[in-house]
Structure formats: C-alpha cells, structure tokens
Write an enzyme that holds these catalytic residues in place. Structure first.
Site, PDB file in Angstrom:
ATOM      1  N   ARG A  46       0.783  -1.109  -0.127  1.00 41.50           N
ATOM      2  CA  ARG A  46      -0.046  -0.106   0.052  1.00 41.50           C
ATOM      3  C   ARG A  46       0.874   1.372  -0.081  1.00 41.50           C
ATOM      4  O   ARG A  46       0.457   2.062  -0.475  1.00 41.50           O
ATOM      5  CB  ARG A  46      -0.962  -0.037   1.197  1.00 41.50           C
ATOM      6  CG  ARG A  46      -1.918   1.268   1.274  1.00 41.50           C
ATOM      7  CD  ARG A  46      -2.959   0.915   2.238  1.00 41.50           C
ATOM      8  NE  ARG A  46      -3.678   2.198   2.735  1.00 41.50           N
ATOM      9  CZ  ARG A  46      -4.703   2.546   2.332  1.00 41.50           C
ATOM     10  NH1 ARG A  46      -5.231   1.767   1.192  1.00 41.50           N
ATOM     11  NH2 ARG A  46      -5.402   3.683   2.781  1.00 41.50           N
TER      12      ARG A  46
ATOM     13  N   ALA B  40      -6.589   7.480  -1.176  1.00 45.70           N
ATOM     14  CA  ALA B  40      -6.611   6.291  -0.866  1.00 45.70           C
ATOM     15  C   ALA B  40      -7.567   5.811   0.076  1.00 45.70           C
ATOM     16  O   ALA B  40      -7.592   6.361   1.247  1.00 45.70           O
ATOM     17  CB  ALA B  40      -5.185   5.584  -0.537  1.00 45.70           C
ATOM     18  N   SER B  41      -8.662   5.292  -0.270  1.00 43.20           N
ATOM     19  CA  SER B  41      -9.802   4.871   0.653  1.00 43.20           C
ATOM     20  C   SER B  41      -9.199   4.162   1.738  1.00 43.20           C
ATOM     21  O   SER B  41      -8.140   3.613   1.682  1.00 43.20           O
ATOM     22  CB  SER B  41     -10.804   4.034  -0.110  1.00 43.20           C
ATOM     23  OG  SER B  41     -11.352   4.709  -1.145  1.00 43.20           O
ATOM     24  N   GLY B  42      -9.817   4.170   2.989  1.00 37.73           N
ATOM     25  CA  GLY B  42      -9.237   3.460   4.126  1.00 37.73           C
ATOM     26  C   GLY B  42      -9.450   1.954   3.876  1.00 37.73           C
ATOM     27  O   GLY B  42     -10.332   1.670   3.031  1.00 37.73           O
ATOM     28  N   PRO B  43      -8.324   1.120   4.412  1.00 30.80           N
ATOM     29  CA  PRO B  43      -8.092  -0.077   4.076  1.00 30.80           C
ATOM     30  C   PRO B  43      -9.492  -1.130   4.485  1.00 30.80           C
ATOM     31  O   PRO B  43      -9.775  -2.031   3.797  1.00 30.80           O
ATOM     32  CB  PRO B  43      -7.090  -0.668   4.948  1.00 30.80           C
ATOM     33  CG  PRO B  43      -6.962   0.392   5.751  1.00 30.80           C
ATOM     34  CD  PRO B  43      -7.340   1.735   5.194  1.00 30.80           C
TER      35      PRO B  43
END
Ligand SMILES: C[S@@+](CC[C@H](N)C(=O)[O-])C[C@H]1O[C@@H](n2cnc3c(N)ncnc32)[C@H](O)[C@@H]1O
Length: 398
Positions: free
Chosen positions: A27, A59-62
């Site tokens: 990531r 980047a969206s939260g995991p």
C-alpha cells in the site's frame, strides 16, 4: 493492517482471497508522500484537494477497500472495471483477485490522478492494469463487457452505461447516495432491474464531472465548527441556518432506549420525514464550547428547512447501571431556528417509528429501475427519482 481487518468481523476481511490480495499489495507505494505509519493506518489518505480545500481524491481507508472487495466477489479470470482509480491501490488489489487471466481497467476523471495511478501501479509491479482518463458515469465501453464493475466515489444515480457494459451474471458495487445517505450497495441485474445483494454502511467522496450531482458541503457562518452536508443538488440557505445557530435550541427526547452500537438503517427511516435530510458535522472544539453533543464524534444525521435544522443527540439511559454493563442510550433531537420545535418533534417521531419497526430492519433491500420503466405501485420506504433511474429502498415493513 490486514490483521486488524481480519479481526473486525462486520465490514472487515471475510475471505481468504481478499486477505491474500491485501497482504500482497504494498500500500505504501500508492501513497508515496505518506509515512509508513500513515499508509498502513485504518484511515483514508487524502491525495488531492480542490481550491476550497475539499478532498477530491484519496486512497480509501483499508476497511472500506476490504468491505467493497468482499461485496464485489471477484473470481480469477474476471474482467473488472473500476470507476475512481485514485492512487491505483484498489486496482492492484483487483488485479491480484482477477489473476493473470483477468483484466483490470481503472478510470479516473483527473488527468494528474491517472498519471500518478499509472506510476504507482508500474512501481508496485502491476503494469497490466489499464488506467484511462474519462468520466466514469459513461463507464468505459472500449473494454466492455465486464464481469464486475466497482465504483469508489459516491454515485447519485446508476447510469444506463453501467448496465449496458455489465456481462450477464455480473455484479456492480457502488456507493449509492439516496437522500443524502450513502451505502455501498452490491447490485445484480434481473432483466433491466438492479437488485441488491448486500448493503454496507460506507461513506465516500462524491463523484465529480458534468454528469454529477454534487453534495453541498459548507461550514455554517460565522465559523463555529459546524458544517452542513446536503445532497440532491438542493439549495441550502447558509446565512439563514447560520443565524439559526444563535437562537436557543429546542431539545426533545424520544424515550427510545437502545444499546450503544451502530444503528442499522436508522438513517433511511429519517429520510421518510417531510423535511430534507442532511448531515451536521461538528468539530470537537464546538462540542467542548457547549454545543449539544451529537450522536457520534463526527456529528449526526439531521433534517433541515431553509431557516432551521435539527440533528440527533443521545444521553445515557437511566437504566445503564442495571443493564448488565452494556451501555444504553436514549436518542433525541436538538434543533435550531424558527421551526426548531417542529423539526425536533419530527425527528423524534421518526425515531419512535424506527423503534417499533426494528424487527423488520434486516429485510432492507434496494431496487434500481430504469427511470422510464419505474413501477408506480411498489411499496417502498423511500422512492428516489434520479435522472436515468428510480431507486427504491424497500423493507418488509412497508
Ligand atoms: C476515494 S477516491 C478512489 C480511491 C481509489 N480507488 C484508490 O484505491 O486509491 C475517488 C476517486 O474517484 C474519482 N472520480 C470522481 N468523479 C469521477 C468520475 N466522474 N469519473 C471517474 N472518476 C471519478 C476521483 O478523482 C478520485 O480519484
């Protein structure tokens, strides 16, 4: 990061394939300006803002990535379209899931964002992911048909292009905005009608571009640490609502006492009110200064008219001590402006109806019909007329 997500249960990683994909994709290579700690934290990482400092790419939260990947159910060999390439991180996870026989195409509306996603994907070892610039409302017909389509920005409508570009037996996962409420919905086609397979509570930044209906998102004047977020392109009279904050608030308690856990689908119940639904967001500073505490640390769902607004509040329930240690709260409403009492009463009566209907909440589902062929006799909790489609939120209750 992955261990936290596998331990979460609801909304986290559920399948071995998603776990393997998220363990494999590095990531940090997709957010090169963030520290390692930031890259692998549970939050989203904002990468682009507009001139008003509103986030337009991240980047969206995991946890959000994992939940949507689980909803999408990608199989090896699938052809996948992602709308909202962003950093390219999710596209790399999709490439892991689709495998060497599959094909991933990711579209983003921002030219700079597309260039960055391509760089990140190349650096992380995913040169076969195709990243193209375009308006995702139109899909990407050159690569159709797709077995899976995933949208990673909030969509106000479900465009016909997505239906036309989906292969038979395919699935669409889209953060669908209905009356200001955002849920990631997995949909499958039954003829021309989309029917939901799963609904997850997830918020996303709205889609942009000429086809988009934006969200209204502004701080109430003069800046007191309270924001209003409204949807459907509806007008918000910021001056009148700002003036309302100076009036004495009205409070009303509902007598609805519930365990302090996330309230599934309560938001959709609120949307049945006659006033428009909004989100009131607050700073911790505003709460410390004496603002009546909203439901969550970020704020609450609420209702608004041109000159008044109301939001949900909570207080410890009287029986907390006797409830075996589980925290219970009573829900209520706090309202400002000339129509404060009316709005607070309306919120409270929606809460009471929700409480009565509780056993039926699990049956909630969504249908999306082409606008031109939407049935007029469908018993739905919410009917939202969009441009190309009509969205029905249905529960057995209605
Ligand atoms: C939350 S970010 C996507 C995160 C991304 N999936 C990742 O893994 O990093 C949302 C993205 O949607 C893009 N977007 C917004 N409106 C769009 C549109 N109409 N068509 C295509 N992309 C759009 C934004 O530019 C932004 O990059």
């Amino acid at each position: 990061m992955v261990e936290k997500l596998t331990g979460l249960g609801w909304g986290g990683i559920r399948s071995a394939s998603v776990e393997a994909a998220m363990r494999t994709v590095p990531r940090h290579l997709f957010v090169p300006d963030a520290t390692l700690e930031r890259a692998y934290a549970q939050d989203s990482v904002v990468t682009h803002r507009d001139e008003r400092r509103v986030a337009i790419s991240s980047a969206s939260g995991p946890g959000v990535v994992a939940a949507q990947l689980e909803q999408l159910d990608v199989q090896p060999g699938h052809r996948v379209l992602e709308i909202g390439a962003g950093t390219g991180y999710n596209a790399a996870c999709l490439a892991e899931l689709a495998g060497s026989e599959g094909q991933v195409t990711a579209v983003d509306i921002g030219a700079e964002i597309v260039a960055e996603a391509r760089e990140h994907l190349a650096a992380a070892g995913y040169p076969d992911v195709r990243v193209v610039q375009g308006d995702g409302h139109l899909g990407y017909p050159e690569g159709a048909p797709y077995d899976r389509i995933i949208v990673t920005a909030g969509a106000w409508d479900v465009p016909t292009a997505w239906r036309e570009q989906l292969a038979p037996g395919g699935r669409l996962v889209v953060p669908l905005r209905v009356k200001g409420i955002s849920r990631s919905v997995a949909l499958e086609l039954d003829g021309e009608v989309w029917r939901s397979v799963s609904i997850e509570e997830r918020g996303f930044m709205p889609m942009r571009g000429p086809e988009a209906i934006g969200e209204f998102n502004a701080e109430l004047p003069p800046k007191r640490g309270m924001w209003i977020r409204a949807d459907d392109g509806l007008p918000v009279d910021l001056q009148a609502l700002g003036a309302a904050v100076d009036t004495t608030p009205a409070q009303a308690w509902s007598g609805v006492v519930v365990p302090w856990v996330p309230f599934d689908h309560l938001d959709y119940w609120l949307a049945g009110a006659s006033a428009q639904v909004c989100r009131i967001l607050v700073s911790s500073h505003a709460v410390e200064e004496g603002l009546i505490k909203p439901l969550y640390s970020w704020g609450s769902m609420g209702l608004y008219t041109h000159d008044s607004f109301a939001y949900l509040i909570r207080r410890p329930a009287a029986d907390t001590e006797t409830s075996g240690g589980a925290e219970t709260v009573e829900l209520g409403a706090c309202a400002y402006g000339p129509r404060a009492t009316q709005l607070a009463d309306e919120l409270v009566s929606r809460l009471q109806e929700w409480e009565q209907a509780k056993p039926h909440r699990a049956a909630l589902r969504i249908e999306v019909h082409p606008a031109a062929a939407a049935p007029s006799d469908l018993a739905a909790m919410i009917t939202a007329e969009k441009r190309e489609s009509t969205v029905f939120v249905i529960s057995d209750q209605t």
